[in-house]
Design a protein around this motif. Structure first.
Motif, PDB file in Angstrom:
ATOM      1  N   ARG A  33       0.841  -1.200   0.000  1.00 28.82           N
ATOM      2  CA  ARG A  33       0.000   0.000   0.000  1.00 28.82           C
ATOM      3  C   ARG A  33       0.873   1.246   0.000  1.00 28.82           C
ATOM      4  O   ARG A  33       1.860   1.326   0.758  1.00 28.82           O
ATOM      5  CB  ARG A  33      -0.928   0.012   1.214  1.00 28.82           C
ATOM      6  N   LEU A  34       0.509   2.208  -0.831  1.00 27.93           N
ATOM      7  CA  LEU A  34       1.218   3.484  -0.922  1.00 27.93           C
ATOM      8  C   LEU A  34       0.268   4.616  -0.550  1.00 27.93           C
ATOM      9  O   LEU A  34      -0.849   4.689  -1.049  1.00 27.93           O
ATOM     10  CB  LEU A  34       1.731   3.703  -2.348  1.00 27.93           C
ATOM     11  N   THR A  35       0.739   5.501   0.339  1.00 25.69           N
ATOM     12  CA  THR A  35      -0.013   6.705   0.700  1.00 25.69           C
ATOM     13  C   THR A  35       0.912   7.902   0.600  1.00 25.69           C
ATOM     14  O   THR A  35       2.034   7.864   1.116  1.00 25.69           O
ATOM     15  CB  THR A  35      -0.582   6.613   2.123  1.00 25.69           C
ATOM     16  N   ILE A  36       0.451   8.953  -0.065  1.00 23.90           N
ATOM     17  CA  ILE A  36       1.222  10.191  -0.165  1.00 23.90           C
ATOM     18  C   ILE A  36       0.404  11.304   0.466  1.00 23.90           C
ATOM     19  O   ILE A  36      -0.720  11.588   0.030  1.00 23.90           O
ATOM     20  CB  ILE A  36       1.556  10.527  -1.639  1.00 23.90           C
ATOM     21  N   GLU A  37       0.957  11.914   1.510  1.00 22.94           N
ATOM     22  CA  GLU A  37       0.291  13.006   2.208  1.00 22.94           C
ATOM     23  C   GLU A  37       0.877  14.334   1.754  1.00 22.94           C
ATOM     24  O   GLU A  37       2.094  14.463   1.578  1.00 22.94           O
ATOM     25  CB  GLU A  37       0.466  12.855   3.718  1.00 22.94           C
ATOM     26  N   ARG A  38       0.000  15.313   1.580  1.00 21.57           N
ATOM     27  CA  ARG A  38       0.435  16.664   1.200  1.00 21.57           C
ATOM     28  C   ARG A  38      -0.363  17.674   2.016  1.00 21.57           C
ATOM     29  O   ARG A  38      -1.596  17.697   1.948  1.00 21.57           O
ATOM     30  CB  ARG A  38       0.224  16.888  -0.299  1.00 21.57           C
TER      31      ARG A  38
ATOM     32  N   ALA B 196       8.065  18.844  -2.897  1.00 21.66           N
ATOM     33  CA  ALA B 196       8.786  18.970  -1.632  1.00 21.66           C
ATOM     34  C   ALA B 196       7.780  19.201  -0.506  1.00 21.66           C
ATOM     35  O   ALA B 196       6.827  19.969  -0.643  1.00 21.66           O
ATOM     36  CB  ALA B 196       9.777  20.124  -1.708  1.00 21.66           C
ATOM     37  N   GLY B 197       7.975  18.486   0.598  1.00 25.78           N
ATOM     38  CA  GLY B 197       7.060  18.584   1.721  1.00 25.78           C
ATOM     39  C   GLY B 197       6.077  17.427   1.799  1.00 25.78           C
ATOM     40  O   GLY B 197       5.441  17.225   2.839  1.00 25.78           O
ATOM     41  N   ASP B 198       5.925  16.664   0.706  1.00 24.02           N
ATOM     42  CA  ASP B 198       5.077  15.476   0.741  1.00 24.02           C
ATOM     43  C   ASP B 198       5.679  14.443   1.692  1.00 24.02           C
ATOM     44  O   ASP B 198       6.882  14.459   1.972  1.00 24.02           O
ATOM     45  CB  ASP B 198       4.960  14.852  -0.654  1.00 24.02           C
ATOM     46  N   GLU B 199       4.850  13.542   2.175  1.00 26.57           N
ATOM     47  CA  GLU B 199       5.347  12.410   2.953  1.00 26.57           C
ATOM     48  C   GLU B 199       4.859  11.124   2.296  1.00 26.57           C
ATOM     49  O   GLU B 199       3.670  10.970   2.032  1.00 26.57           O
ATOM     50  CB  GLU B 199       4.880  12.457   4.406  1.00 26.57           C
ATOM     51  N   VAL B 200       5.803  10.232   2.047  1.00 21.85           N
ATOM     52  CA  VAL B 200       5.510   8.952   1.395  1.00 21.85           C
ATOM     53  C   VAL B 200       5.505   7.844   2.435  1.00 21.85           C
ATOM     54  O   VAL B 200       6.470   7.696   3.193  1.00 21.85           O
ATOM     55  CB  VAL B 200       6.557   8.639   0.304  1.00 21.85           C
TER      56      VAL B 200
ATOM     57  N   ILE C  43       4.895   3.665   2.763  1.00 18.45           N
ATOM     58  CA  ILE C  43       4.739   2.389   2.070  1.00 18.45           C
ATOM     59  C   ILE C  43       4.551   1.297   3.122  1.00 18.45           C
ATOM     60  O   ILE C  43       5.423   1.098   3.972  1.00 18.45           O
ATOM     61  CB  ILE C  43       5.969   2.071   1.198  1.00 18.45           C
ATOM     62  N   GLU C  44       3.441   0.617   3.042  1.00 24.77           N
ATOM     63  CA  GLU C  44       3.138  -0.456   3.995  1.00 24.77           C
ATOM     64  C   GLU C  44       3.090  -1.781   3.260  1.00 24.77           C
ATOM     65  O   GLU C  44       2.422  -1.909   2.235  1.00 24.77           O
ATOM     66  CB  GLU C  44       1.802  -0.195   4.685  1.00 24.77           C
ATOM     67  N   ILE C  45       3.802  -2.773   3.785  1.00 25.95           N
ATOM     68  CA  ILE C  45       3.808  -4.107   3.188  1.00 25.95           C
ATOM     69  C   ILE C  45       3.509  -5.135   4.274  1.00 25.95           C
ATOM     70  O   ILE C  45       4.132  -5.135   5.345  1.00 25.95           O
ATOM     71  CB  ILE C  45       5.151  -4.422   2.498  1.00 25.95           C
ATOM     72  N   THR C  46       2.566  -6.005   3.980  1.00 30.21           N
ATOM     73  CA  THR C  46       2.170  -7.059   4.898  1.00 30.21           C
ATOM     74  C   THR C  46       3.386  -7.848   5.385  1.00 30.21           C
ATOM     75  O   THR C  46       4.237  -8.258   4.588  1.00 30.21           O
ATOM     76  CB  THR C  46       1.203  -8.037   4.203  1.00 30.21           C
ATOM     77  N   GLY C  47       3.467  -8.058   6.683  1.00 32.45           N
ATOM     78  CA  GLY C  47       4.532  -8.872   7.251  1.00 32.45           C
ATOM     79  C   GLY C  47       5.817  -8.133   7.525  1.00 32.45           C
ATOM     80  O   GLY C  47       6.751  -8.697   8.105  1.00 32.45           O
ATOM     81  N   ILE C  48       5.901  -6.857   7.113  1.00 32.72           N
ATOM     82  CA  ILE C  48       7.135  -6.093   7.332  1.00 32.72           C
ATOM     83  C   ILE C  48       6.874  -4.854   8.179  1.00 32.72           C
ATOM     84  O   ILE C  48       7.475  -4.671   9.236  1.00 32.72           O
ATOM     85  CB  ILE C  48       7.793  -5.689   5.995  1.00 32.72           C
ATOM     86  N   GLY C  49       5.972  -3.983   7.738  1.00 35.63           N
ATOM     87  CA  GLY C  49       5.687  -2.755   8.476  1.00 35.63           C
ATOM     88  C   GLY C  49       5.462  -1.589   7.545  1.00 35.63           C
ATOM     89  O   GLY C  49       4.919  -1.751   6.459  1.00 35.63           O
ATOM     90  N   VAL C  50       5.921  -0.403   7.966  1.00 36.35           N
ATOM     91  CA  VAL C  50       5.697   0.816   7.203  1.00 36.35           C
ATOM     92  C   VAL C  50       7.011   1.584   7.069  1.00 36.35           C
ATOM     93  O   VAL C  50       7.709   1.824   8.061  1.00 36.35           O
ATOM     94  CB  VAL C  50       4.646   1.727   7.857  1.00 36.35           C
ATOM     95  N   LEU C  51       7.346   1.965   5.844  1.00 37.15           N
ATOM     96  CA  LEU C  51       8.503   2.812   5.560  1.00 37.15           C
ATOM     97  C   LEU C  51       7.990   4.199   5.241  1.00 37.15           C
ATOM     98  O   LEU C  51       7.208   4.385   4.315  1.00 37.15           O
ATOM     99  CB  LEU C  51       9.294   2.256   4.368  1.00 37.15           C
ATOM    100  N   ARG C  52       8.432   5.188   6.019  1.00 38.66           N
ATOM    101  CA  ARG C  52       7.990   6.583   5.825  1.00 38.66           C
ATOM    102  C   ARG C  52       9.185   7.468   5.505  1.00 38.66           C
ATOM    103  O   ARG C  52      10.233   7.351   6.148  1.00 38.66           O
ATOM    104  CB  ARG C  52       7.267   7.104   7.058  1.00 38.66           C
ATOM    105  N   ASN C  53       8.989   8.357   4.544  1.00 37.24           N
ATOM    106  CA  ASN C  53      10.030   9.323   4.185  1.00 37.24           C
ATOM    107  C   ASN C  53       9.394  10.630   3.747  1.00 37.24           C
ATOM    108  O   ASN C  53       8.452  10.629   2.953  1.00 37.24           O
ATOM    109  CB  ASN C  53      10.897   8.819   3.017  1.00 37.24           C
ATOM    110  N   PRO C  54       9.905  11.763   4.226  1.00 39.64           N
ATOM    111  CA  PRO C  54       9.491  13.045   3.655  1.00 39.64           C
ATOM    112  C   PRO C  54      10.157  13.232   2.305  1.00 39.64           C
ATOM    113  O   PRO C  54      11.189  12.611   2.018  1.00 39.64           O
ATOM    114  CB  PRO C  54       9.992  14.055   4.692  1.00 39.64           C
ATOM    115  N   VAL C  55       9.582  14.085   1.480  1.00 38.74           N
ATOM    116  CA  VAL C  55      10.141  14.386   0.171  1.00 38.74           C
ATOM    117  C   VAL C  55      10.803  15.758   0.222  1.00 38.74           C
ATOM    118  O   VAL C  55      10.239  16.716   0.743  1.00 38.74           O
ATOM    119  CB  VAL C  55       9.042  14.376  -0.917  1.00 38.74           C
ATOM    120  N   ILE C  56      12.020  15.838  -0.315  1.00 41.53           N
ATOM    121  CA  ILE C  56      12.747  17.102  -0.310  1.00 41.53           C
ATOM    122  C   ILE C  56      13.179  17.445  -1.720  1.00 41.53           C
ATOM    123  O   ILE C  56      13.157  16.591  -2.611  1.00 41.53           O
ATOM    124  CB  ILE C  56      13.964  17.065   0.631  1.00 41.53           C
TER     125      ILE C  56
END
Length: 280
Positions: A202-207, A261-265, A267-280
């Protein structure tokens, strides 16, 4: 079992196993890459966990990218959605993407060296000379020097679609640049990973506090097998430190969307967790 590489409040870098909301720290001499390269990473990790006398709350550490000296490679056009997107962005070369999707030999390219991988929580970057940029959420294989898949993590393959679309020979510039790859936050060892047919990405991009894009796919839509990608990657390549291989994306934002710039990405994958990164 899930393994992590972290920086303590003292600045010390340690490796440990995730147990609930705590990290069981292994002996200070433990190196993640060497653990993954051992004959049996799960057994080795279990022994280290059993001998451990230290633990810390995950909120008290900074997660680092779970990589030591391994190269990071990536595969492309492994989902039908990715094939269609690549054909749309590069109409003049659409036939090549169609051919590689169905060919026995996959598209493979070097994405990053370990020292250039962005840790969880730190900024992934969009190129200054690009106007169409997207994250690519990808299940990432952790492969040992003996060419065996020993674990899985989450990868963000940042991509400049307009550069690649202009000419397929520009792929390295569209894919490989400073802060274009993030991995983490943990490695789930192969024995602890759910059946891949049940894995959802799953991918979510917040702005500005709002959801600018979200999408999901199932790994069951993957057009190849992880083992076949590893077989091709290692056919004429040895990796003495092991290698991490991003497996391609099945989630592509619409053509009208580009990261800012300023977005936050996330990525959630079953069995692993969530990887979050801001965009610059």
């Amino acid at each position: 079992m899930q393994l992590a590489k972290v920086r303590l409040s003292t600045g010390e870098i340690r490796v440990g196993s995730l147990v609930g909301n705590k990290l069981q720290l292994f002996a200070p001499s433990t190196q993640l890459g060497l653990l993954l390269a051992s004959t049996g990473p799960l057994k080795t990790a279990q022994e280290l966990e059993k001998a451990s006398t230290e633990s810390v709350f995950v909120t008290d550490v900074r997660f680092l990218a779970p990589v030591d000296h391994q190269e990071v490679w990536a595969a492309g056009v492994t989902y039908k959605r990715s094939k269609i997107a690549r054909e749309e962005e590069s109409a003049g070369a659409a036939q090549f993407y169609d051919k590689v999707y169905s060919a026995d030999r996959p598209e493979l390219f070097l994405k990053a060296i370990a020292e250039k991988v962005v840790p969880p929580g730190e900024g992934v970057r969009i190129r200054k000379d690009s106007k169409w940029n997207v994250p690519e959420p990808e299940l990432t294989l952790v492969v040992s020097p003996s060419k065996k898949i020993v674990g899985y993590t989450i990868g963000n393959d940042m991509s400049s679609r307009d550069i690649e679309g202009e000419n397929p020979l520009y792929l390295p510039q569209a894919k490989i640049y400073n802060q274009s790859c993030s991995l983490g936050p943990v490695i789930t060892l192969a024995e602890s990973m759910p059946a891949l047919s049940e894995v959802t990405i799953r991918l979510t991009i917040e702005r500005a506090g709002q959801t600018a894009f979200e999408g999901s796919t199932s790994f069951s839509q993957f057009n190849r097998t992880p083992e076949s990608l590893v077989q091709w990657l290692t056919k004429e390549n040895d990796f003495p430190h092991g290698v991490l291989l991003l497996t391609g994306t099945g989630i592509v934002p619409p053509d009208s969307f580009s990261l800012a710039a300023g977005d936050e990405v996330s990525i959630e994958i079953t069995g692993i967790g969530v990887l979050r990164n801001p965009v610059i």
